[in-house]
Design a protein around this motif. Structure first.
Motif, PDB file in Angstrom:
ATOM      1  N   ILE A  63       0.854  -1.191   0.000  1.00 24.33           N
ATOM      2  CA  ILE A  63       0.000   0.000   0.000  1.00 24.33           C
ATOM      3  C   ILE A  63       0.881   1.229   0.000  1.00 24.33           C
ATOM      4  O   ILE A  63       1.779   1.365   0.837  1.00 24.33           O
ATOM      5  CB  ILE A  63      -0.946   0.011   1.217  1.00 24.33           C
ATOM      6  N   ASP A  64       0.627   2.122  -0.937  1.00 26.94           N
ATOM      7  CA  ASP A  64       1.343   3.390  -1.002  1.00 26.94           C
ATOM      8  C   ASP A  64       0.335   4.512  -0.776  1.00 26.94           C
ATOM      9  O   ASP A  64      -0.665   4.609  -1.486  1.00 26.94           O
ATOM     10  CB  ASP A  64       2.023   3.566  -2.360  1.00 26.94           C
ATOM     11  N   TYR A  65       0.585   5.338   0.225  1.00 25.18           N
ATOM     12  CA  TYR A  65      -0.338   6.417   0.563  1.00 25.18           C
ATOM     13  C   TYR A  65      -0.149   7.609  -0.363  1.00 25.18           C
ATOM     14  O   TYR A  65       0.982   7.996  -0.679  1.00 25.18           O
ATOM     15  CB  TYR A  65      -0.130   6.875   2.009  1.00 25.18           C
ATOM     16  N   LYS A  66      -1.247   8.186  -0.781  1.00 28.47           N
ATOM     17  CA  LYS A  66      -1.248   9.388  -1.622  1.00 28.47           C
ATOM     18  C   LYS A  66      -2.159  10.422  -0.969  1.00 28.47           C
ATOM     19  O   LYS A  66      -3.267  10.105  -0.543  1.00 28.47           O
ATOM     20  CB  LYS A  66      -1.769   9.088  -3.037  1.00 28.47           C
ATOM     21  N   SER A  67      -1.688  11.654  -0.900  1.00 24.60           N
ATOM     22  CA  SER A  67      -2.525  12.709  -0.302  1.00 24.60           C
ATOM     23  C   SER A  67      -3.665  13.110  -1.234  1.00 24.60           C
ATOM     24  O   SER A  67      -4.691  13.594  -0.794  1.00 24.60           O
ATOM     25  CB  SER A  67      -1.680  13.930   0.071  1.00 24.60           C
ATOM     26  N   GLY A  68      -3.485  12.878  -2.525  1.00 24.74           N
ATOM     27  CA  GLY A  68      -4.546  13.149  -3.497  1.00 24.74           C
ATOM     28  C   GLY A  68      -4.910  11.869  -4.205  1.00 24.74           C
ATOM     29  O   GLY A  68      -4.783  10.784  -3.656  1.00 24.74           O
ATOM     30  N   LYS A  69      -5.320  12.002  -5.442  1.00 31.65           N
ATOM     31  CA  LYS A  69      -5.635  10.818  -6.246  1.00 31.65           C
ATOM     32  C   LYS A  69      -4.387  10.387  -7.007  1.00 31.65           C
ATOM     33  O   LYS A  69      -3.705  11.220  -7.587  1.00 31.65           O
ATOM     34  CB  LYS A  69      -6.747  11.128  -7.237  1.00 31.65           C
ATOM     35  N   PRO A  70      -4.102   9.092  -7.027  1.00 30.26           N
ATOM     36  CA  PRO A  70      -2.945   8.628  -7.803  1.00 30.26           C
ATOM     37  C   PRO A  70      -3.231   8.735  -9.295  1.00 30.26           C
ATOM     38  O   PRO A  70      -4.386   8.703  -9.720  1.00 30.26           O
ATOM     39  CB  PRO A  70      -2.806   7.170  -7.382  1.00 30.26           C
ATOM     40  N   LYS A  71      -2.177   8.865 -10.069  1.00 30.15           N
ATOM     41  CA  LYS A  71      -2.335   8.901 -11.520  1.00 30.15           C
ATOM     42  C   LYS A  71      -2.559   7.477 -12.005  1.00 30.15           C
ATOM     43  O   LYS A  71      -1.747   6.594 -11.769  1.00 30.15           O
ATOM     44  CB  LYS A  71      -1.099   9.495 -12.185  1.00 30.15           C
ATOM     45  N   LEU A  72      -3.684   7.262 -12.673  1.00 28.34           N
ATOM     46  CA  LEU A  72      -4.028   5.946 -13.184  1.00 28.34           C
ATOM     47  C   LEU A  72      -4.121   5.998 -14.700  1.00 28.34           C
ATOM     48  O   LEU A  72      -4.383   7.052 -15.279  1.00 28.34           O
ATOM     49  CB  LEU A  72      -5.360   5.478 -12.594  1.00 28.34           C
ATOM     50  N   TYR A  73      -3.913   4.865 -15.314  1.00 24.78           N
ATOM     51  CA  TYR A  73      -3.871   4.791 -16.766  1.00 24.78           C
ATOM     52  C   TYR A  73      -4.925   3.820 -17.286  1.00 24.78           C
ATOM     53  O   TYR A  73      -5.335   2.893 -16.585  1.00 24.78           O
ATOM     54  CB  TYR A  73      -2.478   4.343 -17.236  1.00 24.78           C
ATOM     55  N   THR A  74      -5.291   4.028 -18.529  1.00 29.22           N
ATOM     56  CA  THR A  74      -6.180   3.122 -19.246  1.00 29.22           C
ATOM     57  C   THR A  74      -5.350   2.407 -20.302  1.00 29.22           C
ATOM     58  O   THR A  74      -4.175   2.738 -20.503  1.00 29.22           O
ATOM     59  CB  THR A  74      -7.318   3.895 -19.935  1.00 29.22           C
ATOM     60  N   GLN A  75      -5.975   1.476 -21.017  1.00 30.27           N
ATOM     61  CA  GLN A  75      -5.266   0.806 -22.108  1.00 30.27           C
ATOM     62  C   GLN A  75      -4.783   1.813 -23.136  1.00 30.27           C
ATOM     63  O   GLN A  75      -3.722   1.648 -23.723  1.00 30.27           O
ATOM     64  CB  GLN A  75      -6.176  -0.216 -22.793  1.00 30.27           C
ATOM     65  N   LYS A  76      -5.551   2.871 -23.353  1.00 29.91           N
ATOM     66  CA  LYS A  76      -5.196   3.877 -24.356  1.00 29.91           C
ATOM     67  C   LYS A  76      -4.066   4.791 -23.889  1.00 29.91           C
ATOM     68  O   LYS A  76      -3.303   5.288 -24.701  1.00 29.91           O
ATOM     69  CB  LYS A  76      -6.417   4.725 -24.719  1.00 29.91           C
ATOM     70  N   TYR A 103      -0.986  -4.673  -5.352  1.00 27.56           N
ATOM     71  CA  TYR A 103      -0.309  -3.389  -5.187  1.00 27.56           C
ATOM     72  C   TYR A 103      -1.388  -2.312  -5.248  1.00 27.56           C
ATOM     73  O   TYR A 103      -2.119  -2.233  -6.227  1.00 27.56           O
ATOM     74  CB  TYR A 103       0.727  -3.176  -6.291  1.00 27.56           C
ATOM     75  N   TYR A 104      -1.451  -1.490  -4.195  1.00 29.00           N
ATOM     76  CA  TYR A 104      -2.548  -0.534  -4.073  1.00 29.00           C
ATOM     77  C   TYR A 104      -2.040   0.849  -3.716  1.00 29.00           C
ATOM     78  O   TYR A 104      -1.049   0.998  -3.002  1.00 29.00           O
ATOM     79  CB  TYR A 104      -3.515  -0.983  -2.968  1.00 29.00           C
ATOM     80  N   PHE A 105      -2.775   1.832  -4.184  1.00 31.76           N
ATOM     81  CA  PHE A 105      -2.621   3.198  -3.710  1.00 31.76           C
ATOM     82  C   PHE A 105      -3.752   3.437  -2.720  1.00 31.76           C
ATOM     83  O   PHE A 105      -4.871   2.972  -2.935  1.00 31.76           O
ATOM     84  CB  PHE A 105      -2.749   4.194  -4.858  1.00 31.76           C
ATOM     85  N   TYR A 106      -3.439   4.148  -1.641  1.00 32.91           N
ATOM     86  CA  TYR A 106      -4.499   4.543  -0.716  1.00 32.91           C
ATOM     87  C   TYR A 106      -4.621   6.052  -0.791  1.00 32.91           C
ATOM     88  O   TYR A 106      -3.718   6.779  -0.395  1.00 32.91           O
ATOM     89  CB  TYR A 106      -4.196   4.103   0.719  1.00 32.91           C
ATOM     90  N   ILE A 114      -7.043   1.848  -4.050  1.00 32.78           N
ATOM     91  CA  ILE A 114      -7.166   1.803  -5.502  1.00 32.78           C
ATOM     92  C   ILE A 114      -6.087   0.887  -6.062  1.00 32.78           C
ATOM     93  O   ILE A 114      -4.901   1.082  -5.806  1.00 32.78           O
ATOM     94  CB  ILE A 114      -6.997   3.216  -6.098  1.00 32.78           C
ATOM     95  N   GLU A 115      -6.519  -0.109  -6.830  1.00 32.12           N
ATOM     96  CA  GLU A 115      -5.570  -1.010  -7.464  1.00 32.12           C
ATOM     97  C   GLU A 115      -5.258  -0.498  -8.867  1.00 32.12           C
ATOM     98  O   GLU A 115      -6.134  -0.033  -9.579  1.00 32.12           O
ATOM     99  CB  GLU A 115      -6.139  -2.424  -7.547  1.00 32.12           C
ATOM    100  N   GLU A 116      -3.992  -0.590  -9.245  1.00 31.93           N
ATOM    101  CA  GLU A 116      -3.582  -0.121 -10.565  1.00 31.93           C
ATOM    102  C   GLU A 116      -3.965  -1.155 -11.619  1.00 31.93           C
ATOM    103  O   GLU A 116      -3.445  -2.268 -11.633  1.00 31.93           O
ATOM    104  CB  GLU A 116      -2.073   0.127 -10.571  1.00 31.93           C
ATOM    105  N   GLU A 117      -4.893  -0.798 -12.508  1.00 30.70           N
ATOM    106  CA  GLU A 117      -5.422  -1.732 -13.494  1.00 30.70           C
ATOM    107  C   GLU A 117      -4.427  -2.056 -14.606  1.00 30.70           C
ATOM    108  O   GLU A 117      -4.481  -3.135 -15.177  1.00 30.70           O
ATOM    109  CB  GLU A 117      -6.718  -1.192 -14.095  1.00 30.70           C
TER     110      GLU A 117
END
Length: 160
Positions: A63-76, A103-106, A114-117
């Motif tokens: 778990i990695d803590y983030k004060s905001g929202k982590p940057k997440l990606y899509t297939q595109k 592996y998760y962001f909190y 949030i799990e990285e898709e």
């Protein structure tokens, strides 16, 4: 603003209470080093949880803590990824023979896990970048976007 953070912390505590039966913090702020494809990496993990199983297997969650929202990606958008924290972490723990199941962001802002898709796609991209780094003759050009320099590990060398 203080009231807002109190609400966020309270939600965090409630979330923690809800998972204590299946996992507990195992290590906090733990440093690991390992070679990945010929290049040395290190990472400081915010948190590694031990997951309880019926057959007593040693399983872990990062778990990695983030004060905001982590940057997440899509297939595109995954081909534009430039942050490989979790993917590097997976290799560091693999070198330690730790069996990690997630592996998760909190997000402390939203009090959610949030799990990285696009984890596997980013891991492949990481290896391709490592291969490029290992090539001796690379043309390097500084970015024009100074905001990218803030967390860049090469800012001391680059001196932008």
């Amino acid at each position: 603003e203080v009231d807002l953070w109190i609400k966020r912390i309270w939600k965090f505590v409630k979330n923690e209470e809800s998972v204590l039966e299946v996992q507990v913090p195992y290590e906090l702020e733990k440093k690991y080093n390992a070679e990945i494809n010929g290049i040395m990496f290190k990472g400081i993990f915010d948190r590694i949880d031990k997951v309880f199983t019926k057959d007593d297997k040693e399983l872990y969650r990062v778990i990695d803590y983030k004060s905001g929202k982590p940057k997440l990606y899509t297939q595109k958008t995954v081909s534009n990824a430039s942050d490989f924290q979790m993917e590097i972490y997976s290799e560091l723990l693999s070198a330690q023979k730790m069996n990690v199941i997630g592996y998760y962001f909190y997000s402390l802002k939203d009090a959610e896990l949030i799990e990285e898709e696009q984890f596997n796609a980013k891991k492949e991209l990481l290896y391709s970048y490592i291969d490029i780094l290992k090539e001796k003759n690379q043309n390097f050009s500084q970015t024009d976007d100074i905001s990218k320099c803030r967390n860049c590990p090469y800012k001391i060398i680059c001196q932008k």
